[in-house]
Write a protein that holds these residues in place. Structure first.
Motif, PDB file in Angstrom:
ATOM      1  N   PHE A   1       1.779  -8.525 -15.606  1.00 15.85           N
ATOM      2  CA  PHE A   1       2.859  -7.515 -14.893  1.00 15.85           C
ATOM      3  C   PHE A   1       2.357  -6.787 -13.642  1.00 15.85           C
ATOM      4  CE2 PHE A   1       4.259  -2.956 -14.883  1.00 15.85           C
ATOM      5  CZ  PHE A   1       5.720  -3.102 -14.981  1.00 15.85           C
ATOM      6  N   ALA A   2       1.006  -6.550 -13.542  1.00 14.57           N
ATOM      7  CA  ALA A   2       0.348  -5.686 -12.814  1.00 14.57           C
ATOM      8  C   ALA A   2       0.382  -6.531 -11.335  1.00 14.57           C
ATOM      9  CB  ALA A   2      -0.853  -5.417 -12.880  1.00 14.57           C
ATOM     10  N   ALA A   3       0.307  -8.103 -11.296  1.00 12.85           N
ATOM     11  CA  ALA A   3       0.295  -8.705 -10.450  1.00 12.85           C
ATOM     12  C   ALA A   3       1.776  -8.736  -9.886  1.00 12.85           C
ATOM     13  CB  ALA A   3      -0.166 -10.188 -10.840  1.00 12.85           C
ATOM     14  N   ARG A   4       2.737  -9.050 -10.761  1.00 12.88           N
ATOM     15  CA  ARG A   4       3.892  -8.822 -10.199  1.00 12.88           C
ATOM     16  C   ARG A   4       4.436  -7.690  -9.306  1.00 12.88           C
ATOM     17  NH1 ARG A   4       5.927 -10.183 -14.571  1.00 12.88           N
ATOM     18  NH2 ARG A   4       6.041 -12.546 -14.186  1.00 12.88           N
ATOM     19  N   GLU A   5       3.928  -6.529  -9.888  1.00 15.20           N
ATOM     20  CA  GLU A   5       4.095  -5.157  -9.267  1.00 15.20           C
ATOM     21  C   GLU A   5       3.380  -5.042  -7.885  1.00 15.20           C
ATOM     22  OE1 GLU A   5       6.157  -2.510 -10.354  1.00 15.20           O
ATOM     23  OE2 GLU A   5       6.923  -4.294 -11.283  1.00 15.20           O
ATOM     24  N   VAL A   6       2.117  -5.830  -7.643  1.00  9.03           N
ATOM     25  CA  VAL A   6       1.670  -6.036  -6.300  1.00  9.03           C
ATOM     26  C   VAL A   6       2.422  -6.909  -5.489  1.00  9.03           C
ATOM     27  CG1 VAL A   6      -0.295  -7.219  -5.197  1.00  9.03           C
ATOM     28  CG2 VAL A   6      -0.846  -5.793  -7.090  1.00  9.03           C
ATOM     29  N   LEU A   7       3.088  -7.616  -5.785  1.00 11.90           N
ATOM     30  CA  LEU A   7       4.033  -8.580  -4.960  1.00 11.90           C
ATOM     31  C   LEU A   7       5.346  -7.728  -4.576  1.00 11.90           C
ATOM     32  CD1 LEU A   7       3.149 -12.007  -6.499  1.00 11.90           C
ATOM     33  CD2 LEU A   7       2.724 -11.455  -4.125  1.00 11.90           C
TER      34      LEU A   7
ATOM     35  N   ARG B   1       5.306  -4.574  -4.198  1.00  6.78           N
ATOM     36  CA  ARG B   1       5.105  -3.917  -3.085  1.00  6.78           C
ATOM     37  C   ARG B   1       4.994  -4.618  -1.682  1.00  6.78           C
ATOM     38  NH1 ARG B   1       5.123   1.330  -0.908  1.00  6.78           N
ATOM     39  NH2 ARG B   1       5.086   0.292   1.010  1.00  6.78           N
ATOM     40  N   THR B   2       4.438  -5.725  -1.800  1.00 11.00           N
ATOM     41  CA  THR B   2       4.398  -6.712  -0.555  1.00 11.00           C
ATOM     42  C   THR B   2       5.813  -7.039  -0.195  1.00 11.00           C
ATOM     43  OG1 THR B   2       2.351  -7.945  -1.585  1.00 11.00           O
ATOM     44  CG2 THR B   2       3.578  -8.921   0.159  1.00 11.00           C
ATOM     45  N   ALA B   3       6.934  -7.323  -1.067  1.00  5.57           N
ATOM     46  CA  ALA B   3       8.008  -7.511  -0.545  1.00  5.57           C
ATOM     47  C   ALA B   3       8.452  -6.172   0.182  1.00  5.57           C
ATOM     48  CB  ALA B   3       9.116  -7.683  -1.845  1.00  5.57           C
ATOM     49  N   ILE B   4       8.542  -5.092  -0.157  1.00  7.33           N
ATOM     50  CA  ILE B   4       8.871  -3.887   0.331  1.00  7.33           C
ATOM     51  C   ILE B   4       8.089  -3.784   1.757  1.00  7.33           C
ATOM     52  CG2 ILE B   4       8.735  -1.362   0.624  1.00  7.33           C
ATOM     53  CD1 ILE B   4       8.884  -1.335  -2.458  1.00  7.33           C
TER      54      ILE B   4
ATOM     55  N   PHE C   1       7.063 -18.469  -3.549  1.00  8.98           N
ATOM     56  CA  PHE C   1       6.052 -18.998  -4.392  1.00  8.98           C
ATOM     57  C   PHE C   1       5.090 -18.144  -5.082  1.00  8.98           C
ATOM     58  CE2 PHE C   1       2.058 -21.235  -4.932  1.00  8.98           C
ATOM     59  CZ  PHE C   1       2.453 -22.123  -5.824  1.00  8.98           C
ATOM     60  N   ARG C   2       4.531 -17.319  -4.110  1.00  6.41           N
ATOM     61  CA  ARG C   2       3.524 -16.391  -4.898  1.00  6.41           C
ATOM     62  C   ARG C   2       4.144 -15.596  -5.844  1.00  6.41           C
ATOM     63  NH1 ARG C   2       0.779 -12.644  -0.547  1.00  6.41           N
ATOM     64  NH2 ARG C   2      -0.544 -12.263  -2.380  1.00  6.41           N
ATOM     65  N   PHE C   3       5.136 -15.028  -5.925  1.00  3.77           N
ATOM     66  CA  PHE C   3       5.767 -14.260  -6.579  1.00  3.77           C
ATOM     67  C   PHE C   3       5.961 -15.066  -8.030  1.00  3.77           C
ATOM     68  CE2 PHE C   3       9.327 -12.066  -9.067  1.00  3.77           C
ATOM     69  CZ  PHE C   3       8.864 -10.460  -8.797  1.00  3.77           C
ATOM     70  N   SER C   4       6.037 -16.421  -7.975  1.00  2.00           N
ATOM     71  CA  SER C   4       6.207 -17.032  -9.149  1.00  2.00           C
ATOM     72  C   SER C   4       5.007 -17.360  -9.728  1.00  2.00           C
ATOM     73  CB  SER C   4       7.040 -18.352  -8.983  1.00  2.00           C
ATOM     74  OG  SER C   4       8.398 -18.017  -8.627  1.00  2.00           O
ATOM     75  N   ALA C   5       3.780 -17.589  -8.901  1.00  2.00           N
ATOM     76  CA  ALA C   5       2.751 -18.193  -9.401  1.00  2.00           C
ATOM     77  C   ALA C   5       1.596 -17.156  -9.788  1.00  2.00           C
ATOM     78  CB  ALA C   5       2.125 -19.117  -8.036  1.00  2.00           C
ATOM     79  N   GLU C   6       1.547 -16.024  -9.039  1.00  2.00           N
ATOM     80  CA  GLU C   6       0.244 -15.140  -8.976  1.00  2.00           C
ATOM     81  C   GLU C   6       0.439 -14.454 -10.396  1.00  2.00           C
ATOM     82  OE1 GLU C   6      -0.992 -13.067  -5.613  1.00  2.00           O
ATOM     83  OE2 GLU C   6      -0.826 -15.004  -4.281  1.00  2.00           O
TER      84      GLU C   6
ATOM     85  N   ILE D   1      -1.615 -16.622   2.496  1.00  2.00           N
ATOM     86  CA  ILE D   1      -1.801 -15.126   1.753  1.00  2.00           C
ATOM     87  C   ILE D   1      -2.269 -14.329   3.125  1.00  2.00           C
ATOM     88  CG2 ILE D   1      -3.135 -13.604   0.385  1.00  2.00           C
ATOM     89  CD1 ILE D   1      -2.858 -16.210  -1.427  1.00  2.00           C
ATOM     90  N   MET D   2      -3.194 -15.009   3.875  1.00  2.00           N
ATOM     91  CA  MET D   2      -3.446 -13.970   4.890  1.00  2.00           C
ATOM     92  C   MET D   2      -2.658 -13.660   5.853  1.00  2.00           C
ATOM     93  SD  MET D   2      -5.913 -12.257   6.446  1.00  2.00           S
ATOM     94  CE  MET D   2      -7.642 -12.693   6.015  1.00  2.00           C
ATOM     95  N   ALA D   3      -1.677 -14.641   6.225  1.00  2.00           N
ATOM     96  CA  ALA D   3      -0.549 -14.334   7.298  1.00  2.00           C
ATOM     97  C   ALA D   3       0.300 -13.318   6.526  1.00  2.00           C
ATOM     98  CB  ALA D   3       0.189 -15.588   7.361  1.00  2.00           C
ATOM     99  N   LEU D   4       0.718 -13.575   5.323  1.00  2.00           N
ATOM    100  CA  LEU D   4       1.518 -12.224   4.575  1.00  2.00           C
ATOM    101  C   LEU D   4       1.061 -11.013   4.679  1.00  2.00           C
ATOM    102  CD1 LEU D   4       3.364 -14.650   3.910  1.00  2.00           C
ATOM    103  CD2 LEU D   4       3.713 -13.724   1.668  1.00  2.00           C
ATOM    104  N   VAL D   5      -0.397 -11.072   4.428  1.00  2.00           N
ATOM    105  CA  VAL D   5      -1.113  -9.697   4.343  1.00  2.00           C
ATOM    106  C   VAL D   5      -1.009  -8.898   5.730  1.00  2.00           C
ATOM    107  CG1 VAL D   5      -3.353  -8.566   4.275  1.00  2.00           C
ATOM    108  CG2 VAL D   5      -2.684 -10.238   2.402  1.00  2.00           C
ATOM    109  N   HIS D   6      -1.159  -9.768   6.645  1.00  2.00           N
ATOM    110  CA  HIS D   6      -1.229  -9.335   8.253  1.00  2.00           C
ATOM    111  C   HIS D   6       0.401  -8.626   8.292  1.00  2.00           C
ATOM    112  CE1 HIS D   6      -5.050  -9.552   9.870  1.00  2.00           C
ATOM    113  NE2 HIS D   6      -5.187 -10.676   9.403  1.00  2.00           N
ATOM    114  N   SER D   7       1.071  -9.635   8.023  1.00  2.00           N
ATOM    115  CA  SER D   7       2.653  -9.115   8.212  1.00  2.00           C
ATOM    116  C   SER D   7       2.769  -7.990   7.600  1.00  2.00           C
ATOM    117  CB  SER D   7       3.381 -10.403   8.021  1.00  2.00           C
ATOM    118  OG  SER D   7       3.291 -11.662   8.744  1.00  2.00           O
ATOM    119  N   SER D   8       2.453  -7.841   6.485  1.00  2.00           N
ATOM    120  CA  SER D   8       3.228  -6.703   5.628  1.00  2.00           C
ATOM    121  C   SER D   8       2.250  -5.438   6.088  1.00  2.00           C
ATOM    122  CB  SER D   8       2.684  -6.816   4.023  1.00  2.00           C
ATOM    123  OG  SER D   8       1.216  -7.081   3.893  1.00  2.00           O
ATOM    124  N   GLN D   9       1.143  -5.438   6.529  1.00  2.00           N
ATOM    125  CA  GLN D   9       0.120  -4.285   7.165  1.00  2.00           C
ATOM    126  C   GLN D   9       0.946  -3.762   7.999  1.00  2.00           C
ATOM    127  OE1 GLN D   9      -3.906  -4.999   7.939  1.00  2.00           O
ATOM    128  NE2 GLN D   9      -4.514  -5.147   6.141  1.00  2.00           N
ATOM    129  N   HIS D  10       1.852  -4.582   9.231  1.00  2.00           N
ATOM    130  CA  HIS D  10       2.344  -3.790  10.304  1.00  2.00           C
ATOM    131  C   HIS D  10       3.448  -2.830   9.894  1.00  2.00           C
ATOM    132  CE1 HIS D  10      -0.099  -6.036  13.155  1.00  2.00           C
ATOM    133  NE2 HIS D  10       0.147  -7.187  12.616  1.00  2.00           N
TER     134      HIS D  10
END
Length: 239
Positions: A222-228, A230-233, A109-114, A184-193
């Motif tokens: 474009f930049a918001a998509r690139e942030v996400l 990185r999140t996917a990685i 959802f975030r990848f589509s929306a942000e 979003i917070m849950a995904l940020v914490h998960s990606s940080q680990h």
């Protein structure tokens, strides 16, 4: 799964509902699973049957459970969960061990929306919006190098995304940003680990900020998509 692995509960029906909901959100029970019976829940948590019924009513109203005469209570399919229900957002707040399937759904959802939201922010952001974005990004920078400041870094990261939603000046997207904050917070914490450095993430967030400041809609999207990406990685969704 059973109730034995869950912590004991002391409190009212709302607290019991929160504990059970968070277990569901973490994947303790999967869609289609039979949910524990009222009597078993009451016995395990030493609460009245009325409290159990009230708690299960809350979970049912949020789409997590379905209760059918003769079949008992079952966990509903994740597609039926009311993820944008304010009560669901409350239950998700502070939860970092979301079910992997739920993480993927929120990410999609975030990848589509942000990218859309970032483009709107580039069009509509005013001086106050820019100040909030810059403050959040500066906080991310200050906390990026310290292993002991990861929780603070996550807070600034979420502040940055929240500021982007607010900068869209669209009533619906602003409300959506508020409701999505816990997820979003849950995904940020998960990606940080899953990452040792925030350098690449910071660079990508900087590009979002710069594009919004310049009012460049396409670049912001474009930049918001690139942030996400990185999140996917960092989440292990892609390599």
């Amino acid at each position: 799964m059973t109730l034995e692995t869950l912590p004991h509960h002391q409190g009212d029906a709302a607290g019991l509902a929160r504990l059970l909901a968070r277990a569901l959100l973490a994947g303790h029970w999967q869609p289609g699973d039979a949910f524990p019976k009222e009597l078993d829940i009451g016995t395990h948590f030493d609460v009245s049957r009325n409290q159990v019924r009230n708690a299960l009513t809350r979970l049912t109203s949020a789409g997590l459970l379905t209760r059918t005469a003769g079949r008992g209570t079952q966990v509903r399919e994740m597609s039926d969960w009311h993820l944008l229900d304010p009560l669901m957002s409350e239950w998700m707040t502070g939860l970092i061990n979301l079910d992997p399937q739920l993480i993927r759904a929120i990410y999609a959802f975030r990848f589509s929306a942000e990218p859309v939201v970032a483009g709107l922010a580039a069009e509509a952001a005013d001086a106050d919006d820019i100040a909030r974005l810059e403050a959040a990004f500066e906080g991310m920078q200050k906390t990026a190098r310290s292993p002991n400041a990861r929780a603070q870094h996550a807070e600034y990261d979420v502040m940055f995304h929240d500021a982007t939603y607010q900068a869209s000046h669209n009533l619906v997207w602003r409300q959506m940003g508020h409701l999505l904050r816990p997820s979003i917070m849950a995904l940020v914490h998960s990606s940080q680990h899953r990452t040792d450095t925030f350098d690449d993430s910071l660079t990508r967030h900087r590009h979002v900020l710069e594009a919004i400041v310049c009012g460049d809609v396409d670049a912001a999207s474009f930049a918001a998509r690139e942030v996400l990406r990185r999140t996917a990685i960092d989440l292990g969704i892609v390599n």
